[in-house]
Design a protein around this motif. Structure first.
Motif, PDB file in Angstrom:
ATOM      1  N   GLU A  99       0.828  -1.200   0.000  1.00  6.69           N
ATOM      2  CA  GLU A  99       0.000   0.000   0.000  1.00  6.69           C
ATOM      3  C   GLU A  99       0.868   1.258   0.000  1.00  6.69           C
ATOM      4  OE1 GLU A  99      -3.226   0.121  -0.245  1.00  6.69           O
ATOM      5  OE2 GLU A  99      -3.507  -2.059  -0.216  1.00  6.69           O
ATOM      6  N   GLY A 100       0.251   2.366  -0.443  1.00  8.99           N
ATOM      7  CA  GLY A 100       0.988   3.615  -0.583  1.00  8.99           C
ATOM      8  C   GLY A 100       1.593   4.116   0.706  1.00  8.99           C
ATOM      9  N   SER A 101       0.867   4.006   1.837  1.00  5.61           N
ATOM     10  CA  SER A 101       1.377   4.518   3.103  1.00  5.61           C
ATOM     11  C   SER A 101       2.580   3.722   3.593  1.00  5.61           C
ATOM     12  CB  SER A 101       0.258   4.486   4.162  1.00  5.61           C
ATOM     13  OG  SER A 101      -0.256   3.162   4.307  1.00  5.61           O
ATOM     14  N   LEU A 102       2.632   2.433   3.278  1.00  4.97           N
ATOM     15  CA  LEU A 102       3.757   1.605   3.712  1.00  4.97           C
ATOM     16  C   LEU A 102       5.016   1.882   2.894  1.00  4.97           C
ATOM     17  CD1 LEU A 102       1.911  -1.824   4.153  1.00  4.97           C
ATOM     18  CD2 LEU A 102       2.531  -0.181   5.937  1.00  4.97           C
ATOM     19  N   MET A 103       4.859   2.398   1.710  1.00  2.00           N
ATOM     20  CA  MET A 103       5.993   2.671   0.837  1.00  2.00           C
ATOM     21  C   MET A 103       6.845   3.823   1.359  1.00  2.00           C
ATOM     22  SD  MET A 103       3.722   2.309  -2.604  1.00  2.00           S
ATOM     23  CE  MET A 103       4.784   3.281  -3.624  1.00  2.00           C
ATOM     24  N   CYS A 104       6.240   4.680   2.188  1.00  8.36           N
ATOM     25  CA  CYS A 104       6.959   5.864   2.650  1.00  8.36           C
ATOM     26  C   CYS A 104       8.152   5.519   3.536  1.00  8.36           C
ATOM     27  CB  CYS A 104       6.001   6.789   3.413  1.00  8.36           C
ATOM     28  SG  CYS A 104       4.625   7.385   2.400  1.00  8.36           S
ATOM     29  N   GLY A 105       8.074   4.401   4.224  1.00  5.32           N
ATOM     30  CA  GLY A 105       9.174   4.024   5.099  1.00  5.32           C
ATOM     31  C   GLY A 105      10.197   3.121   4.447  1.00  5.32           C
ATOM     32  N   MET A 106      10.080   2.928   3.155  1.00  6.09           N
ATOM     33  CA  MET A 106      10.978   2.021   2.442  1.00  6.09           C
ATOM     34  C   MET A 106      11.885   2.774   1.480  1.00  6.09           C
ATOM     35  SD  MET A 106       8.397  -1.071   1.347  1.00  6.09           S
ATOM     36  CE  MET A 106       7.391  -1.937   2.547  1.00  6.09           C
ATOM     37  N   THR A 120       0.996   6.078 -14.864  1.00  7.69           N
ATOM     38  CA  THR A 120       0.233   7.286 -14.537  1.00  7.69           C
ATOM     39  C   THR A 120       1.202   8.378 -14.113  1.00  7.69           C
ATOM     40  OG1 THR A 120      -0.066   6.901 -12.154  1.00  7.69           O
ATOM     41  CG2 THR A 120      -1.615   5.797 -13.651  1.00  7.69           C
ATOM     42  N   ILE A 121       0.695   9.571 -13.873  1.00  2.00           N
ATOM     43  CA  ILE A 121       1.565  10.656 -13.418  1.00  2.00           C
ATOM     44  C   ILE A 121       2.099  10.374 -12.023  1.00  2.00           C
ATOM     45  CG2 ILE A 121       0.309  12.338 -14.822  1.00  2.00           C
ATOM     46  CD1 ILE A 121      -0.892  13.416 -12.160  1.00  2.00           C
ATOM     47  N   VAL A 122       1.366   9.578 -11.228  1.00  2.00           N
ATOM     48  CA  VAL A 122       1.826   9.239  -9.871  1.00  2.00           C
ATOM     49  C   VAL A 122       3.101   8.422  -9.935  1.00  2.00           C
ATOM     50  CG1 VAL A 122       1.248   8.032  -7.728  1.00  2.00           C
ATOM     51  CG2 VAL A 122      -0.508   9.353  -8.923  1.00  2.00           C
ATOM     52  N   SER A 123       3.135   7.432 -10.813  1.00  3.64           N
ATOM     53  CA  SER A 123       4.319   6.578 -10.916  1.00  3.64           C
ATOM     54  C   SER A 123       5.459   7.292 -11.635  1.00  3.64           C
ATOM     55  CB  SER A 123       3.960   5.284 -11.647  1.00  3.64           C
ATOM     56  OG  SER A 123       3.417   5.549 -12.924  1.00  3.64           O
ATOM     57  N   GLU A 124       5.143   8.118 -12.623  1.00  2.31           N
ATOM     58  CA  GLU A 124       6.209   8.783 -13.371  1.00  2.31           C
ATOM     59  C   GLU A 124       6.927   9.836 -12.540  1.00  2.31           C
ATOM     60  OE1 GLU A 124       6.876  11.282 -17.530  1.00  2.31           O
ATOM     61  OE2 GLU A 124       5.371   9.701 -17.389  1.00  2.31           O
ATOM     62  N   TRP A 125       6.160  10.564 -11.712  1.00  4.39           N
ATOM     63  CA  TRP A 125       6.773  11.647 -10.936  1.00  4.39           C
ATOM     64  C   TRP A 125       6.799  11.358  -9.435  1.00  4.39           C
ATOM     65  CZ3 TRP A 125       3.058  14.739 -14.398  1.00  4.39           C
ATOM     66  CH2 TRP A 125       3.667  14.974 -15.634  1.00  4.39           C
ATOM     67  N   ASP A 126       6.545  10.086  -9.042  1.00  6.72           N
ATOM     68  CA  ASP A 126       6.613   9.651  -7.643  1.00  6.72           C
ATOM     69  C   ASP A 126       5.813  10.578  -6.715  1.00  6.72           C
ATOM     70  OD1 ASP A 126       8.192   7.412  -8.160  1.00  6.72           O
ATOM     71  OD2 ASP A 126      10.042   8.594  -8.091  1.00  6.72           O
ATOM     72  N   LEU A 127       4.537  10.717  -7.023  1.00  5.43           N
ATOM     73  CA  LEU A 127       3.665  11.583  -6.216  1.00  5.43           C
ATOM     74  C   LEU A 127       3.051  10.783  -5.071  1.00  5.43           C
ATOM     75  CD1 LEU A 127       1.907  13.513  -9.130  1.00  5.43           C
ATOM     76  CD2 LEU A 127       3.966  14.133  -7.863  1.00  5.43           C
ATOM     77  N   ILE A 128       3.908  10.402  -4.129  1.00  8.30           N
ATOM     78  CA  ILE A 128       3.482   9.628  -2.969  1.00  8.30           C
ATOM     79  C   ILE A 128       4.051  10.275  -1.710  1.00  8.30           C
ATOM     80  CG2 ILE A 128       3.269   7.447  -4.231  1.00  8.30           C
ATOM     81  CD1 ILE A 128       6.070   6.710  -3.242  1.00  8.30           C
ATOM     82  N   GLN A 130       4.949  12.496   1.059  1.00 13.70           N
ATOM     83  CA  GLN A 130       4.788  13.939   1.285  1.00 13.70           C
ATOM     84  C   GLN A 130       4.303  14.678   0.043  1.00 13.70           C
ATOM     85  OE1 GLN A 130       7.624  12.289   1.200  1.00 13.70           O
ATOM     86  NE2 GLN A 130       9.371  13.525   0.471  1.00 13.70           N
ATOM     87  N   HIS A 131       4.349  14.034  -1.116  1.00 13.91           N
ATOM     88  CA  HIS A 131       3.894  14.670  -2.365  1.00 13.91           C
ATOM     89  C   HIS A 131       2.523  14.167  -2.818  1.00 13.91           C
ATOM     90  CE1 HIS A 131       7.901  16.305  -2.685  1.00 13.91           C
ATOM     91  NE2 HIS A 131       8.450  15.098  -2.776  1.00 13.91           N
ATOM     92  N   LYS A 132       1.837  13.370  -2.008  1.00 12.05           N
ATOM     93  CA  LYS A 132       0.614  12.716  -2.479  1.00 12.05           C
ATOM     94  C   LYS A 132      -0.515  13.706  -2.767  1.00 12.05           C
ATOM     95  CE  LYS A 132      -0.996  11.636   2.229  1.00 12.05           C
ATOM     96  NZ  LYS A 132      -1.360  10.536   3.146  1.00 12.05           N
ATOM     97  N   PHE A 133      -0.551  14.845  -2.059  1.00 14.78           N
ATOM     98  CA  PHE A 133      -1.637  15.791  -2.289  1.00 14.78           C
ATOM     99  C   PHE A 133      -1.441  16.589  -3.576  1.00 14.78           C
ATOM    100  CE2 PHE A 133      -2.363  15.035   2.260  1.00 14.78           C
ATOM    101  CZ  PHE A 133      -3.735  14.817   2.236  1.00 14.78           C
ATOM    102  N   ALA A 184       3.980  17.123 -21.270  1.00 11.08           N
ATOM    103  CA  ALA A 184       4.342  17.814 -20.026  1.00 11.08           C
ATOM    104  C   ALA A 184       5.565  17.156 -19.378  1.00 11.08           C
ATOM    105  CB  ALA A 184       3.167  17.804 -19.056  1.00 11.08           C
ATOM    106  N   PRO A 185       6.596  17.942 -19.023  1.00  8.37           N
ATOM    107  CA  PRO A 185       7.818  17.360 -18.460  1.00  8.37           C
ATOM    108  C   PRO A 185       7.762  17.128 -16.953  1.00  8.37           C
ATOM    109  CG  PRO A 185       8.129  19.706 -18.808  1.00  8.37           C
ATOM    110  CD  PRO A 185       6.762  19.386 -19.323  1.00  8.37           C
ATOM    111  N   ASN A 186       6.827  17.794 -16.249  1.00  7.99           N
ATOM    112  CA  ASN A 186       6.747  17.644 -14.791  1.00  7.99           C
ATOM    113  C   ASN A 186       5.326  17.964 -14.320  1.00  7.99           C
ATOM    114  OD1 ASN A 186       6.597  20.616 -14.373  1.00  7.99           O
ATOM    115  ND2 ASN A 186       8.754  20.551 -15.016  1.00  7.99           N
ATOM    116  N   ILE A 187       5.086  17.772 -13.036  1.00  5.62           N
ATOM    117  CA  ILE A 187       3.748  17.950 -12.480  1.00  5.62           C
ATOM    118  C   ILE A 187       3.272  19.388 -12.583  1.00  5.62           C
ATOM    119  CG2 ILE A 187       4.709  18.214 -10.157  1.00  5.62           C
ATOM    120  CD1 ILE A 187       1.256  16.762 -11.090  1.00  5.62           C
ATOM    121  N   TRP A 188       4.187  20.359 -12.511  1.00  8.18           N
ATOM    122  CA  TRP A 188       3.787  21.769 -12.526  1.00  8.18           C
ATOM    123  C   TRP A 188       3.321  22.202 -13.916  1.00  8.18           C
ATOM    124  CZ3 TRP A 188       3.074  22.816  -7.743  1.00  8.18           C
ATOM    125  CH2 TRP A 188       3.893  22.267  -6.781  1.00  8.18           C
TER     126      TRP A 188
END
Length: 537
Positions: A99-106, A120-128, A130-133, A184-188
């Motif tokens: 799960e996503g929350s468990l990945m933060c400590g790894m 998806t953009i989540v996997s490409e730019w690692d939006l998990i 502290q960046h999940k929002f 698009a090259p990044n999330i912004w």
């Protein structure tokens, strides 16, 4: 040919109808100014009802042609369900899903994305972690862009640009921005381009529904207004298929949906007609008559050679802009405030339930497909009920049903309920589907309701303001969906309460079923005042 003596009483009765002008004396004066020795004048409503037909082959084909654009509106709006989704991840050592929350400590060397980095953009730019929002930012900006764009397109469509040209411009710019998003090259940059895409696509829906409904008789406005939502459903239903086929690349998904509005604008839209009501209000009487003659010809009829159109605006030199007239008219401002309050709740719930699909304990593609399938009964049921029910109770009751369904979903999402009831997740899917169908019906009905609540010279502007309210509510939905990843119950409760409140607000709106479509604010104000006095008497 000239009306016969037997038709004269009918013509006199028609010209005395209150929808022609504000009072009997003004009607007589306006009509006499436009009559010649060998001709007579009618309003657009009267021409449609008496000579063209309330609903014929011409109106059906025209409504279908302009409604196709709703397909692209759905795809650009809801594509983020797949492009911005949280993909699955697995441990490299065991292959177990994490799960996503468990990945933060790894460490990143301990796990990998199941679908690869470009899923998806989540996997490409690692939006998990502290960046999940940040995942909610592009969708929120998309709806904020739609909020601002709706006002701009509403002004263009009601002023000098017209409905058809505004729709063409919106489709063209939707293609440009959707294609740009795929690079698009990044999330912004991605978030900014989603804002631009939302801004430029926002003219599609309002122009489509106004173009479709302004050429039919009053009996069929509700049903014809539903055509667009049928195509919106087709666009929605196409997304799970395209999303599955392009599940390895969110960029390719955007490239596919970008091409469709371009093809429509270049090859199909040129065959659509401009609104004769808008042409008449802008003083382009000959062009309006040309459109009406084409509609009559396609219906196998012919307009009398002596027929002319009643000009709904006297003293054009003193006419102010549509928006200035609108904001100076007290009844119109009060009415649009109520419509927008109801629209905010409807948009918040309608888009929120769709985006909240990822917070159900089900396969994302299956859940979205079920929601899309529920749009079909919503369209057909809504079309039938619009023909037999008043607009106000239909909207409010649909909102109540959607709210109750969301509250039931909140209960079924409780962990102790899911443990006690093995079928709880299936019940939740069923209840969520019913709630989405009800919210879709309320959303569709409110569009038709808004078309009937305001006159031609501000109709597109008013519908655009409603669309702004929809988008404002929708812009808040992704934030609640992000919260729902932590507490699904809370997100469903908020959606439920918002839906019930939007239904309550609508109780202060005027009923419009079988009411005439007026051409100007002044004309509608006078007619409604006389109707109110008659009811009180």
């Amino acid at each position: 040919m000239k009306p016969s003596e037997q038709e004269a009483p009918k013509l006199a009765e028609t010209l005395s109808n209150i929808s022609n002008d504000s009072s009997a004396s003004e009607k007589g004066e306006a009509t006499s100014q436009q009559q010649s020795n060998n001709g007579y004048a009618l309003t657009v409503d009267e021409v449609i009802e008496q000579h063209i037909g309330a609903l014929g082959f011409a109106q059906i084909m025209h409504a279908l042609l302009v409604s196709i654009a709703w397909t692209f509106d759905a795809q650009t709006t809801l594509v983020s369900i797949f492009s911005d989704a949280q993909p699955a991840a697995r441990l490299l050592a065991t292959g177990a899903i994490v799960e996503g929350s468990l990945m933060c400590g790894m460490s990143t060397s301990e796990w990998e994305w199941v679908g690869g980095k470009s899923d998806t953009i989540v996997s490409e730019w690692d939006l998990i972690c502290q960046h999940k929002f940040l995942v909610a930012l592009p969708s929120t900006l998309f709806f904020i862009g739609s909020l601002f764009g709706s006002g701009v397109y509403g002004y263009l469509a009601d002023s000098w640009f017209g409905r058809k040209k505004t729709l063409f411009l919106s489709c063209l710019l939707t293609f440009v921005t959707a294609l740009a998003i795929s690079f698009a090259p990044n999330i912004w940059v991605y978030a900014f381009l989603r804002f631009a895409n939302g801004f430029f696509r926002s003219g599609i829906g309002s122009c489509c529904i106004v173009l479709a409904t302004e050429v039919v008789g009053k009996k069929w406005r509700g049903q014809v207004g539903q055509y667009g939502f049928f195509f919106f459903t087709l666009g929605f239903l196409s997304l799970p298929l395209m999303g599955y086929l392009e599940r390895k690349s969110w960029r390719n998904l955007y490239r596919i949906i970008s091409v469709l509005p371009l093809g429509y604008a270049l090859f199909l839209l040129p065959f659509a007609y401009e609104s004769p009501r808008w042409l008449l209000v802008k003083g382009r009487n000959k062009e309006a008559m040309v459109v009406l003659k084409k509609l009559a010809r396609l219906n196998g009829k012919q307009l009398p050679a002596e027929l002319s159109l009643v000009d709904p605006i006297q003293g054009r030199d003193d006419q102010t802009s549509s928006s200035e007239n609108f904001w100076k008219t007290k009844w119109a401002v009060k009415r649009i405030v109520m419509v927008m309050m109801a629209g905010f709740g409807s948009g918040f719930v309608y888009y929120g339930i769709q985006l909240n699909a990822e917070n159900l304990n089900f396969n994302l593609y299956l859940t979205v497909a079920v929601n899309a399938m529920m749009e079909f009964p919503a369209v057909f049921i809504g079309s039938f009920l619009l023909g037999v029910m008043n607009r106000r109770p239909l909207f409010s009751n649909s909102s109540y049903l959607a709210g109750i369904s969301c509250l039931l979903c909140a209960i079924l999402s409780l962990q102790r309920v899911t443990k006690a009831m093995p079928v709880a997740k299936w019940l939740q899917l069923a209840v969520e589907a019913v709630g989405f169908m009800a919210s879709s019906t309320a959303y569709d009905v409110l569009y038709v309701y808004a078309v009937e609540l305001f006159p031609t010279n501000v109709r597109n502007f008013a519908v655009s303001l409603l669309r702004q309210a929809f988008m404002l509510g929708a812009s808040a939905a992704p934030l609640l969906v992000a919260l729902g990843r932590e507490s699904a119950m809370m997100s469903f409760i908020v959606f439920g309460v918002a839906s019930v409140l939007s239904g309550v607000v609508s109780l202060w709106l005027r009923e419009t079923r079988n009411a005439p479509l007026y051409e100007t604010l002044r004309q509608q104000e006078k007619a409604e005042e006389m109707e109110n006095r008659t009811e009180h008497t």
